[in-house]
Design a protein around this motif. Structure first.
Motif, PDB file in Angstrom:
ATOM      1  N   GLU A  91       3.997  14.246   0.933  1.00 57.23           N
ATOM      2  CA  GLU A  91       4.426  13.231   1.891  1.00 57.23           C
ATOM      3  C   GLU A  91       4.015  11.877   1.322  1.00 57.23           C
ATOM      4  N   ILE A  92       4.881  10.898   1.483  1.00 59.26           N
ATOM      5  CA  ILE A  92       4.521   9.545   1.067  1.00 59.26           C
ATOM      6  C   ILE A  92       4.506   8.629   2.285  1.00 59.26           C
ATOM      7  N   ILE A  93       3.635   7.661   2.242  1.00 61.97           N
ATOM      8  CA  ILE A  93       3.599   6.603   3.247  1.00 61.97           C
ATOM      9  C   ILE A  93       3.482   5.298   2.466  1.00 61.97           C
ATOM     10  N   GLU A  94       4.524   4.483   2.543  1.00 56.04           N
ATOM     11  CA  GLU A  94       4.558   3.225   1.802  1.00 56.04           C
ATOM     12  C   GLU A  94       4.686   2.066   2.777  1.00 56.04           C
ATOM     13  N   THR A  95       3.910   1.021   2.537  1.00 52.62           N
ATOM     14  CA  THR A  95       3.959  -0.164   3.375  1.00 52.62           C
ATOM     15  C   THR A  95       4.398  -1.349   2.511  1.00 52.62           C
ATOM     16  N   TYR A  96       5.413  -2.040   2.989  1.00 52.18           N
ATOM     17  CA  TYR A  96       5.987  -3.182   2.270  1.00 52.18           C
ATOM     18  C   TYR A  96       5.937  -4.421   3.165  1.00 52.18           C
TER      19      TYR A  96
ATOM     20  N   LEU B  11       7.437  -3.295   6.688  1.00 57.94           N
ATOM     21  CA  LEU B  11       8.222  -2.059   6.694  1.00 57.94           C
ATOM     22  C   LEU B  11       7.299  -0.914   6.304  1.00 57.94           C
ATOM     23  N   ILE B  12       7.292   0.143   7.104  1.00 60.33           N
ATOM     24  CA  ILE B  12       6.538   1.346   6.765  1.00 60.33           C
ATOM     25  C   ILE B  12       7.541   2.479   6.591  1.00 60.33           C
ATOM     26  N   GLN B  13       7.564   3.043   5.397  1.00 59.90           N
ATOM     27  CA  GLN B  13       8.479   4.143   5.055  1.00 59.90           C
ATOM     28  C   GLN B  13       7.648   5.390   4.827  1.00 59.90           C
ATOM     29  N   SER B  14       7.992   6.474   5.520  1.00 61.54           N
ATOM     30  CA  SER B  14       7.246   7.715   5.336  1.00 61.54           C
ATOM     31  C   SER B  14       8.196   8.901   5.334  1.00 61.54           C
ATOM     32  N   GLY B  15       7.802   9.926   4.611  1.00 60.66           N
ATOM     33  CA  GLY B  15       8.618  11.128   4.560  1.00 60.66           C
ATOM     34  C   GLY B  15       8.198  12.031   3.425  1.00 60.66           C
TER      35      GLY B  15
ATOM     36  N   SER C 218       0.847  -1.198   0.000  1.00 56.98           N
ATOM     37  CA  SER C 218       0.000   0.000   0.000  1.00 56.98           C
ATOM     38  C   SER C 218       0.879   1.243   0.000  1.00 56.98           C
ATOM     39  N   SER C 219       0.330   2.311  -0.575  1.00 58.86           N
ATOM     40  CA  SER C 219       1.050   3.583  -0.566  1.00 58.86           C
ATOM     41  C   SER C 219       0.049   4.725  -0.672  1.00 58.86           C
TER      42      SER C 219
ATOM     43  N   PHE D 145      13.599   9.927   5.072  1.00 57.31           N
ATOM     44  CA  PHE D 145      12.383   9.241   5.482  1.00 57.31           C
ATOM     45  C   PHE D 145      12.544   8.704   6.899  1.00 57.31           C
ATOM     46  N   THR D 146      11.441   8.244   7.433  1.00 59.45           N
ATOM     47  CA  THR D 146      11.428   7.501   8.685  1.00 59.45           C
ATOM     48  C   THR D 146      10.930   6.107   8.345  1.00 59.45           C
ATOM     49  N   VAL D 147      11.549   5.100   8.945  1.00 61.08           N
ATOM     50  CA  VAL D 147      11.095   3.724   8.723  1.00 61.08           C
ATOM     51  C   VAL D 147      10.713   3.087  10.050  1.00 61.08           C
ATOM     52  N   LYS D 148       9.732   2.218   9.977  1.00 61.06           N
ATOM     53  CA  LYS D 148       9.308   1.434  11.134  1.00 61.06           C
ATOM     54  C   LYS D 148       9.218  -0.010  10.693  1.00 61.06           C
TER      55      LYS D 148
END
Length: 155
Positions: free
Chosen positions: A146-151, A130-134, A42-43, A121-124
């Motif tokens: 701003e993007i929020i990507e979930t892998y 993995l959630i990457q946002s920034g 998802s993004s 970005f910030t990763v969790k």
């Protein structure tokens, strides 16, 4: 006398070799959770308060691959280009991960105006997720979102 010097030289070489091996073992870092291949599930893109879901459509997929210092991403259609508008996007570069702070330098991209840009970005990490946002901001291209990507990590 020559035998004594030879034995002394051998002892020094063995001692130095053993010492260097110990130092190498202690210098090794724990494996980073980022290393591997990740599938985008998802993004979102948020610009001026408006959120757009940008997850690849069901007939496309995207993966992002990390090694110890480099990343690459690929998006393609699942019909092997046999559609009215074939899709293949890619890019790669280097990254630095320090705690949850992730930065990347995009060196290569099929959208050439994005090349040689730096993004923070910030990763969790949550198990295999993995959630990457920034923020992605490129003034010359009028990009500021701003993007929020979930892998999910592929095994």
């Amino acid at each position: 006398m020559k035998l004594n010097l030879f034995c002394l030289a051998c002892a020094i070489v063995i001692t130095v070799s053993c010492t260097q091996q110990k130092e190498t073992k202690t210098e090794q870092k724990a494996p980073q959770p980022l290393i591997g291949t990740w599938h985008l599930i998802s993004s979102k893109s948020i610009a001026k308060g408006d959120t757009t879901v940008t997850t690849p459509p069901k007939d496309q997929e995207m993966v992002k691959i990390f090694n110890g210092s480099d990343f690459a991403f690929f998006t393609h259609d699942l019909r092997k280009g046999k559609v009215s508008k074939p899709v293949f996007d890619s890019g790669s570069g280097t990254y630095v991960l320090e705690g949850n702070n992730y930065s990347e330098h995009l060196a290569y991209c099929n959208y050439r105006d994005w090349e040689n840009r730096d993004f923070k970005f910030t990763v969790k990490f949550k198990n295999d997720t993995l959630i990457q946002s920034g923020i992605e901001k490129i003034d010359s291209l009028n990009i500021d979102h701003e993007i929020i990507e979930t892998y999910v990590k592929l095994r």
